[in-house]
Design a protein around this motif. Structure first.
Motif, PDB file in Angstrom:
ATOM      1  N   THR A 173      12.332   3.064  73.670  1.00  0.00           N
ATOM      2  CA  THR A 173      13.470   3.764  73.093  1.00  0.00           C
ATOM      3  C   THR A 173      14.633   2.828  72.801  1.00  0.00           C
ATOM      4  OG1 THR A 173      14.337   4.282  75.284  1.00  0.00           O
ATOM      5  CG2 THR A 173      12.934   5.936  74.261  1.00  0.00           C
ATOM      6  N   LYS A 174      14.525   1.572  73.140  1.00  0.00           N
ATOM      7  CA  LYS A 174      15.626   0.622  72.966  1.00  0.00           C
ATOM      8  C   LYS A 174      15.979   0.447  71.490  1.00  0.00           C
ATOM      9  CE  LYS A 174      14.724  -2.143  77.042  1.00  0.00           C
ATOM     10  NZ  LYS A 174      14.338  -3.443  77.545  1.00  0.00           N
ATOM     11  N   GLU A 189       4.002   0.600  65.254  1.00  0.00           N
ATOM     12  CA  GLU A 189       4.996   1.495  65.836  1.00  0.00           C
ATOM     13  C   GLU A 189       4.804   2.873  65.217  1.00  0.00           C
ATOM     14  OE1 GLU A 189       8.960   0.050  65.357  1.00  0.00           O
ATOM     15  OE2 GLU A 189       8.540  -1.809  66.418  1.00  0.00           O
ATOM     16  N   VAL A 190       4.522   3.869  66.061  1.00  0.00           N
ATOM     17  CA  VAL A 190       4.330   5.236  65.596  1.00  0.00           C
ATOM     18  C   VAL A 190       5.428   6.089  66.207  1.00  0.00           C
ATOM     19  CG1 VAL A 190       2.715   7.159  65.435  1.00  0.00           C
ATOM     20  CG2 VAL A 190       1.840   4.841  65.507  1.00  0.00           C
ATOM     21  N   GLN A 191       6.109   6.878  65.388  1.00  0.00           N
ATOM     22  CA  GLN A 191       7.264   7.640  65.834  1.00  0.00           C
ATOM     23  C   GLN A 191       6.846   8.936  66.511  1.00  0.00           C
ATOM     24  OE1 GLN A 191       9.465   8.034  62.241  1.00  0.00           O
ATOM     25  NE2 GLN A 191      10.258   5.972  62.323  1.00  0.00           N
ATOM     26  N   THR A 192       6.170   8.816  67.628  1.00  0.00           N
ATOM     27  CA  THR A 192       5.757   9.974  68.405  1.00  0.00           C
ATOM     28  C   THR A 192       5.725   9.607  69.887  1.00  0.00           C
ATOM     29  OG1 THR A 192       4.052  11.657  68.702  1.00  0.00           O
ATOM     30  CG2 THR A 192       3.287   9.458  68.181  1.00  0.00           C
ATOM     31  N   ASP A 193       5.884  10.620  70.724  1.00  0.00           N
ATOM     32  CA  ASP A 193       5.771  10.410  72.170  1.00  0.00           C
ATOM     33  C   ASP A 193       4.387  10.793  72.680  1.00  0.00           C
ATOM     34  OD1 ASP A 193       8.331   9.466  72.454  1.00  0.00           O
ATOM     35  OD2 ASP A 193       9.178  11.430  72.864  1.00  0.00           O
ATOM     36  N   LYS A 238      15.606   7.835  70.548  1.00  0.00           N
ATOM     37  CA  LYS A 238      14.360   8.335  69.967  1.00  0.00           C
ATOM     38  C   LYS A 238      13.209   7.473  70.457  1.00  0.00           C
ATOM     39  CE  LYS A 238      16.444  11.163  67.044  1.00  0.00           C
ATOM     40  NZ  LYS A 238      16.214  12.543  66.844  1.00  0.00           N
ATOM     41  N   GLY A 239      12.162   8.094  70.927  1.00  0.00           N
ATOM     42  CA  GLY A 239      11.028   7.355  71.458  1.00  0.00           C
ATOM     43  C   GLY A 239       9.998   7.039  70.395  1.00  0.00           C
TER      44      GLY A 239
END
Length: 108
Positions: free
Chosen positions: A39-40, A83-87, A45-46
Motif C-alpha cells: 500500500t506504500k 502489479e494488480v489492483q486487487t486485494d 489503496k492496496g
C-alpha cells in the motif's frame, strides 16, 4: 543528410546508440512465484504484486492482461513484476496455480 541519428560530442567523439536493452526480470532463487500486498505510495489503496516469474516482457504483459480480466481490475507491469489492483490474493494464487506455477502468499 543520410543518417539523421548521427550524434557527435566534443568530449568523446561519436556517441553510439545503445543496443537492445533488456527489460528487468524478476527471478526467484527457489523458483517460487510470490504474491505480496503493498500500500506504500498509493494513498492506502492496496495492490497485489506478483514477483518471481521468469518471463520476458511480452509474456509478462500478456499474463498481466489475463489476470486483470479474470479479476476485473486494473494493473501494470513494472520492473519485471506484475502489479494488480486487487486485494484478492487467493484468487490470483488459484489462477497462477492453474498455469502450473508454484505460488506462495508473502507478507501479511
Amino acid at each position: 543528410m543520410t543518417d539523421s541519428n548521427l550524434v557527435y560530442s566534443t568530449d568523446s567523439g561519436r556517441i553510439k546508440q545503445s543496443d537492445n536493452k533488456q527489460a528487468p526480470r524478476s527471478v526467484s532463487k527457489d523458483g517460487v512465484v510470490r504474491i505480496s500486498r503493498e500500500t506504500k505510495g498509493r494513498k492506502g489503496k492496496g495492490v497485489s504484486i506478483v514477483s518471481g516469474l521468469d518471463l520476458d516482457a511480452k509474456a509478462l504483459k500478456s499474463l498481466c492482461t489475463e489476470l486483470k480480466k479474470k479479476c476485473g481490475c486494473g494493473g501494470a507491469v513494472k520492473d519485471g513484476t506484475i502489479e494488480v489492483q486487487t486485494d484478492d490474493r487467493e484468487k490470483l494464487q488459484s489462477l497462477l496455480q492453474a498455469k502450473n506455477y508454484t505460488v506462495k502468499l508473502a507478507g501479511g
